[in-house]
Scaffold this motif. Structure first.
Motif, PDB file in Angstrom:
ATOM      1  N   PHE A 104      89.411  92.154  32.751  1.00 18.04           N
ATOM      2  CA  PHE A 104      88.323  91.423  33.576  1.00 18.04           C
ATOM      3  C   PHE A 104      88.896  90.225  34.321  1.00 18.04           C
ATOM      4  O   PHE A 104      88.347  89.960  35.454  1.00 18.04           O
ATOM      5  N   ALA A 105      89.434  89.375  33.648  1.00 20.20           N
ATOM      6  CA  ALA A 105      90.225  88.204  34.284  1.00 20.20           C
ATOM      7  C   ALA A 105      91.279  88.491  35.604  1.00 20.20           C
ATOM      8  O   ALA A 105      91.055  87.920  36.334  1.00 20.20           O
ATOM      9  N   LEU A 106      91.897  89.594  35.170  1.00 19.94           N
ATOM     10  CA  LEU A 106      92.575  90.003  36.369  1.00 19.94           C
ATOM     11  C   LEU A 106      91.765  90.499  37.521  1.00 19.94           C
ATOM     12  O   LEU A 106      92.050  90.182  38.703  1.00 19.94           O
ATOM     13  N   ALA A 107      90.743  91.254  37.185  1.00 15.67           N
ATOM     14  CA  ALA A 107      89.842  91.841  38.253  1.00 15.67           C
ATOM     15  C   ALA A 107      89.173  90.591  39.076  1.00 15.67           C
ATOM     16  O   ALA A 107      88.828  90.781  40.234  1.00 15.67           O
ATOM     17  N   GLY A 108      88.878  89.422  38.340  1.00 16.67           N
ATOM     18  CA  GLY A 108      88.217  88.484  38.854  1.00 16.67           C
ATOM     19  C   GLY A 108      89.125  87.645  39.669  1.00 16.67           C
ATOM     20  O   GLY A 108      88.760  87.416  40.978  1.00 16.67           O
ATOM     21  N   LEU A 109      90.568  87.481  39.361  1.00 17.39           N
ATOM     22  CA  LEU A 109      91.463  86.674  40.029  1.00 17.39           C
ATOM     23  C   LEU A 109      91.738  87.623  41.322  1.00 17.39           C
ATOM     24  O   LEU A 109      91.938  87.127  42.630  1.00 17.39           O
ATOM     25  N   MET A 110      91.573  89.114  41.335  1.00 10.37           N
ATOM     26  CA  MET A 110      91.813  89.778  42.372  1.00 10.37           C
ATOM     27  C   MET A 110      90.863  89.693  43.520  1.00 10.37           C
ATOM     28  O   MET A 110      90.739  89.833  44.716  1.00 10.37           O
ATOM     29  N   SER A 111      89.423  89.506  42.917  1.00  9.56           N
ATOM     30  CA  SER A 111      88.460  89.305  43.698  1.00  9.56           C
ATOM     31  C   SER A 111      88.406  88.174  44.645  1.00  9.56           C
ATOM     32  O   SER A 111      87.862  87.965  45.891  1.00  9.56           O
ATOM     33  N   VAL A 112      89.045  87.016  43.988  1.00  5.27           N
ATOM     34  CA  VAL A 112      89.264  85.613  44.681  1.00  5.27           C
ATOM     35  C   VAL A 112      90.290  85.695  45.796  1.00  5.27           C
ATOM     36  O   VAL A 112      90.035  85.540  46.848  1.00  5.27           O
ATOM     37  N   ASN A 113      91.323  86.686  45.449  1.00  2.00           N
ATOM     38  CA  ASN A 113      92.465  86.619  46.346  1.00  2.00           C
ATOM     39  C   ASN A 113      91.835  87.473  47.731  1.00  2.00           C
ATOM     40  O   ASN A 113      92.185  87.458  48.610  1.00  2.00           O
ATOM     41  N   MET A 114      90.980  88.523  47.251  1.00  2.00           N
ATOM     42  CA  MET A 114      90.270  89.391  48.428  1.00  2.00           C
ATOM     43  C   MET A 114      89.733  88.369  49.480  1.00  2.00           C
ATOM     44  O   MET A 114      89.850  88.976  50.692  1.00  2.00           O
ATOM     45  N   PHE A 115      89.266  87.377  49.119  1.00  2.57           N
ATOM     46  CA  PHE A 115      88.668  86.280  50.151  1.00  2.57           C
ATOM     47  C   PHE A 115      89.417  85.321  50.451  1.00  2.57           C
ATOM     48  O   PHE A 115      89.048  84.549  51.547  1.00  2.57           O
ATOM     49  N   MET A 116      90.878  85.352  50.039  1.00  2.13           N
ATOM     50  CA  MET A 116      91.827  84.522  50.572  1.00  2.13           C
ATOM     51  C   MET A 116      92.487  85.191  51.697  1.00  2.13           C
ATOM     52  O   MET A 116      93.093  84.215  52.309  1.00  2.13           O
ATOM     53  N   THR A 117      92.417  86.362  51.850  1.00  4.34           N
ATOM     54  CA  THR A 117      93.305  87.154  52.828  1.00  4.34           C
ATOM     55  C   THR A 117      92.502  87.573  53.750  1.00  4.34           C
ATOM     56  O   THR A 117      91.111  87.467  53.698  1.00  4.34           O
ATOM     57  N   GLU A 118      92.875  88.168  54.851  1.00  3.87           N
ATOM     58  CA  GLU A 118      92.228  88.381  56.175  1.00  3.87           C
ATOM     59  C   GLU A 118      91.618  89.811  56.446  1.00  3.87           C
ATOM     60  O   GLU A 118      90.880  89.910  57.453  1.00  3.87           O
ATOM     61  N   GLY A 119      91.928  90.709  55.681  1.00  4.61           N
ATOM     62  CA  GLY A 119      91.702  92.102  56.060  1.00  4.61           C
ATOM     63  C   GLY A 119      89.946  92.310  55.676  1.00  4.61           C
ATOM     64  O   GLY A 119      89.577  92.643  54.489  1.00  4.61           O
ATOM     65  N   ARG A 120      89.379  92.535  56.818  1.00  3.19           N
ATOM     66  CA  ARG A 120      88.051  92.822  56.773  1.00  3.19           C
ATOM     67  C   ARG A 120      87.574  94.181  56.364  1.00  3.19           C
ATOM     68  O   ARG A 120      86.677  94.357  55.775  1.00  3.19           O
ATOM     69  N   THR A 121      88.495  95.191  56.600  1.00 12.82           N
ATOM     70  CA  THR A 121      88.166  96.454  56.152  1.00 12.82           C
ATOM     71  C   THR A 121      88.238  96.591  54.735  1.00 12.82           C
ATOM     72  O   THR A 121      87.684  97.237  53.980  1.00 12.82           O
ATOM     73  N   GLY A 122      89.260  95.850  54.189  1.00 15.90           N
ATOM     74  CA  GLY A 122      89.418  95.867  52.419  1.00 15.90           C
ATOM     75  C   GLY A 122      88.197  94.966  51.904  1.00 15.90           C
ATOM     76  O   GLY A 122      87.666  95.547  50.866  1.00 15.90           O
TER      77      GLY A 122
END
Length: 822
Positions: free
Chosen positions: A182-200
């Motif tokens: 769950f912690a890893l999924a949370g960290l990945m979710s934060v990373n999702m909005f640090m990077t630029e891919g709108r489709t992802g």
């Protein structure tokens, strides 16, 4: 050599995990590992088995169909070189059969974990860049991924987040490990909005919504309410907390709103590509522009509609690209891939990864709206590898005891004699300790009791036959059937006519080709004791012959009607040549060749020199009969015929004989009645009208088998009519055994069939030549007289060993090599 091949196979079990790990990290590593997997796959061999597994995994077979359609698209393209370039861009998904047959079902969790680990490593690298600890090339804290890699990175990250949550909720039993996931999924979710891919990012929200729906299961209302709260809140939080996400959203909205004034922006160009591609599709909706002509065709449309915009060879939408290249067929087969993924997920809900099987097609269906992701390097590999991992079928469990693999095109089809012949035997095989495993055509429904696998035909005639059967089951009204049949079969008509000109064989002749591959796969997984081909269709014996050649398994071939007869052949010379060759090969290679009539066996022995041949009378089921209380004498003597009438098998001779009887003895007209159950052919009907016997004939039409058996036992005399052709001497209709077990008198109009005549007469019944009006008239008069004098008694045929149980016992005895059974 065998050690090398087995070693290659063992190594290939683990390499897909390495490929999954490398996907988000290095294209060079991905290429190297993929080529190594391919090399080891080729060294391992077993190509027929691998082909069978690929063809009978519907998702993989459909993907190959899409690639085959791309190849066919070269036929109507004006730019073959560009077409080959398009095919080259799809080489990654062409590796799907390799991955499918390399991965192991029990290692699926390992492959998915490797992908999560690789994605975690890629994410860690972006965090190091964001902290300023790592900087290379065009990567910086303001731009965390190289160049346009965010187009790939964020979709991969979105799917990795879903897999991590899936693993935490449904796969990992340990609390600490679940907390870590769950912690890893949370960290990945934060990373999702640090990077630029709108489709992802869009895919992330879609997959997160699906995840919440799956967590709540049947509590859909609660899940929807929670989604209505959390989804807007999550988007708003990301917008407020992440400058990157905020900037990308604002930019997209700005470019979309200003599309008409300035289409030369990232979003504007995509909208323009979409409009122009749709215009191109409308111009050629049936077959598209061809595999290599999109760039040129789009350039013309672009020049007419938007000359101020740049042209392209990619509309950044997989659906539009497929439809433009291949027309409606290309779009439909692409959608069919997703449909089959969802169908397999729904049909195998007990599987631990069934939820991920729903998520994967949804994920790709979303992202392919924004890019042609089956061409993009990493996502194409992701599609091929994850399709192989998620839709790999679980190996079938072997039977606990003995089992037979039974090949028959027809099974579980009400009203089909070939089907009933087999269906009646299955319970008796089970009673003898043999589990029947059925491999049949799709015309019959899946059997609810036995393991039943179905395979379609390849040729247009077989597909037409099977589709008509399917539509008859689904559509009750004739006008509906004809309308749907015409619409669906019209594209197949030219190929059907070509087939009939070149190869004029039975409709199901091509079924044996796929059935042999499916049978090979079943033999390797289930390890049956033997293969038993039956069911009336020669294609079953073709499949049995090939399986015997490939595996060496014992093989029993049973022909219900002779493959070849020496006189009166009514099919083409090609058919005669093929069936003669097949009959000879069965005699040479089958461990047992079973006939239902002694004359057919003898004629085959004379043609081929013989082999291990035997006769097994099929019999009928006694438990359905013996209810003598069903019969009660009525006001007329009922001659009842059951079954189909066509060709020379008709009631013309019987009607002529009956007319002769009632004309010579008018008082008998009031005693006679003819009941026809089943089809009533036009020749019989014309003869009835000509002889003015319509007042004596009642046509009941087809009736269910159970009702037919009850009506048999209620008849005064059962009527049996054979064709007046040479073929009749080699056959005994299956209803003869049902007639015999009813105990009712039988009048048989037979043609040169001494075996059947002796069977009837020895049991106290009457038999006359099928073309002899005088002899038939004498038999009818005698029956009517006996009926009037209450002397028309039931024959005692039940003492004869003509039962299904006896047939099955003899068949098993012969399969075990017992010489006393022959």
């Amino acid at each position: 050599m065998s050690r090398l091949r087995s070693g290659a196979g063992r190594a290939n079990v683990w390499l897909p995990g390495l490929l999954a790990f490398a996907l988000p990290l290095s294209t060079s590593a991905v290429s190297a590992v993929a080529l190594l997997i391919l090399l080891l796959w080729l060294i391992e061999g077993n190509f027929l088995l691998k082909l069978a597994e690929t063809l009978f995994t519907p998702v993989a077979a459909t993907v190959l169909g899409y690639l085959a359609l791309l190849c066919l698209g070269l036929l109507w393209t004006a730019n073959p070189a560009d077409g080959l370039s398009v095919l080259q861009s799809h080489w990654k998904i062409a590796l799907l059969p390799v991955f499918l047959t390399a991965v192991r079902h029990e290692r699926r969790a390992f492959y998915l974990s490797c992908f999560i680990a690789g994605m975690s490593a890629a994410m860690l690298l972006t965090f190091l860049v964001w902290l300023g600890l790592v900087q290379y090339a065009d990567v910086s804290p303001a731009h965390l991924t190289p160049k346009t890699f965010h187009v790939v990175y964020n979709p991969l990250l979105a799917f990795a987040i879903y897999l991590t949550l899936h693993k935490a909720v449904w796969e990992e039993p340990r609390r600490r490990a679940r907390a870590g996931l769950f912690a890893l999924a949370g960290l990945m979710s934060v990373n999702m909005f640090m990077t630029e891919g709108r489709t992802g990012q869009a895919a992330f929200f879609v997959l997160l919504s699906l995840f919440l729906l799956q967590v709540f299961g049947r509590k859909r209302v609660r899940a929807v309410l929670l989604l209505c709260l959390l989804l807007p809140a999550g988007i708003a939080a990301g917008y407020v907390a992440s400058p990157v996400f905020q900037q990308r959203v604002d930019l997209a909205l700005s470019e979309a709103s200003g599309f008409h004034d300035n289409p030369n922006t990232s979003v504007g160009l995509r909208l323009q590509f979409c409009q122009n591609a749709l215009a191109l599709i409308r111009q050629q909706p049936c077959l598209g522009v061809g595999t290599g002509d999109f760039k040129a065709a789009y350039g013309l449309v672009n020049q007419q509609r938007s000359p101020h915009c740049v042209s392209t060879d990619n509309p950044h939408n997989q659906y539009l690209l497929s439809a433009a290249l291949l027309g409606l067929p290309g779009l439909l087969i692409l959608l069919l891939v997703f449909f089959l993924m969802l169908r397999q997920a729904r049909s195998e809900q007990e599987d631990s990864l069934c939820r991920a099987r729903f998520a994967f097609p949804l994920f790709f269906a979303v992202i392919m709206l924004a890019e042609s992701y089956l061409k993009v390097y990493q996502t194409a590999f992701l599609f091929a590898l994850m399709t192989a991992v998620l839709y790999k079928k679980k190996p079938l469990p072997q039977a606990e005891g003995r089992s037979w693999l039974i090949l028959s095109y027809r099974a579980n089809i009400p009203g089909s004699a070939c089907s009933q012949h087999l269906d009646d035997r299955l319970p008796h095989l089970q009673a003898q300790g043999i589990e029947p495993v059925l491999l049949t055509g799709p015309a019959g429904l899946a059997h609810p009791t036995w393991r039943h696998f179905r395979t379609v035909s390849l040729a247009p005639s077989g597909l037409r036959f099977e589709l008509r059967h399917y539509l008859r089951r689904r559509l009750r009204h004739r006008w509906q059937f004809k309308l749907v049949e015409t619409l669906l079969l019209l594209p197949v008509l030219p190929f059907y006519l070509l087939e009939k000109i070149v190869v004029n064989l039975e409709s199901e002749w091509s079924w044996g080709l796929l059935a042999s591959l499916r049978g090979l796969l079943l033999c390797r997984q289930l390890r049956p004791e033997l293969v038993y081909s039956t069911g009336g269709s020669a294609s079953a014996h073709v499949a049995g012959l090939l399986i015997k050649r490939w595996t060496g398994i014992r093989w029993i071939a049973e022909t219900q009607d002779p493959l070849v007869h020496d006189q009166g052949w009514r099919r083409s010379r090609l058919a005669l040549l093929l069936y003669t060759n097949l009959e000879r090969r069965i005699c040479q290679q089958a461990d047992l060749f079973v006939f239902l009539v002694g004359a057919a066996l003898e004629h085959c022995r004379q043609r081929t020199g013989g082999g291990r041949l035997a006769v097994v009378y099929p019999g009928a089921e006694p438990s359905w009969f013996g209810q003598q209380e069903l019969y009660s004498k009525g006001g007329r003597c009922s001659f009842a015929h059951f079954g189909s009438l066509s060709g020379t098998r008709n009631l013309a001779v019987f009607f002529q004989a009956l007319e002769q009887v009632v004309s010579g003895r008018p008082e008998l007209r009031g005693r006679a009645q003819v009941d026809v159950y089943g089809s009533f052919d036009s020749l019989s009907e014309r003869e009835m009208q000509r002889l003015r016997l319509h007042d004596l004939v009642r046509v009941h039409g087809p009736v269910p088998r159970e009702e037919a058996i009850a009506r048999m036992q209620q008849a005064d005399c059962l009527l049996l009519v054979q064709n007046i052709i040479y073929f009749s001497c080699e056959t005994i209709p299956s209803k003869v055994y049902e007639y015999l077990l009813t105990g009712r008198p039988i009048l048989g109009l037979l043609h040169n069939n001494k075996e059947l005549a002796a069977m009837l007469r020895d049991s106290g019944h009457r038999a006359t030549p099928a073309d002899d009006v005088q002899a038939t008239a004498a038999a009818i008069a005698a029956i009517l007289d006996d009926w009037a004098a209450d002397k028309l008694t039931a024959a005692m045929a039940v003492d004869r060993p003509w039962t299904v149980e006896a047939a099955v016992r003899k068949l098993i005895c012969l399969s075990e090599g017992c010489s006393s059974c022959a």
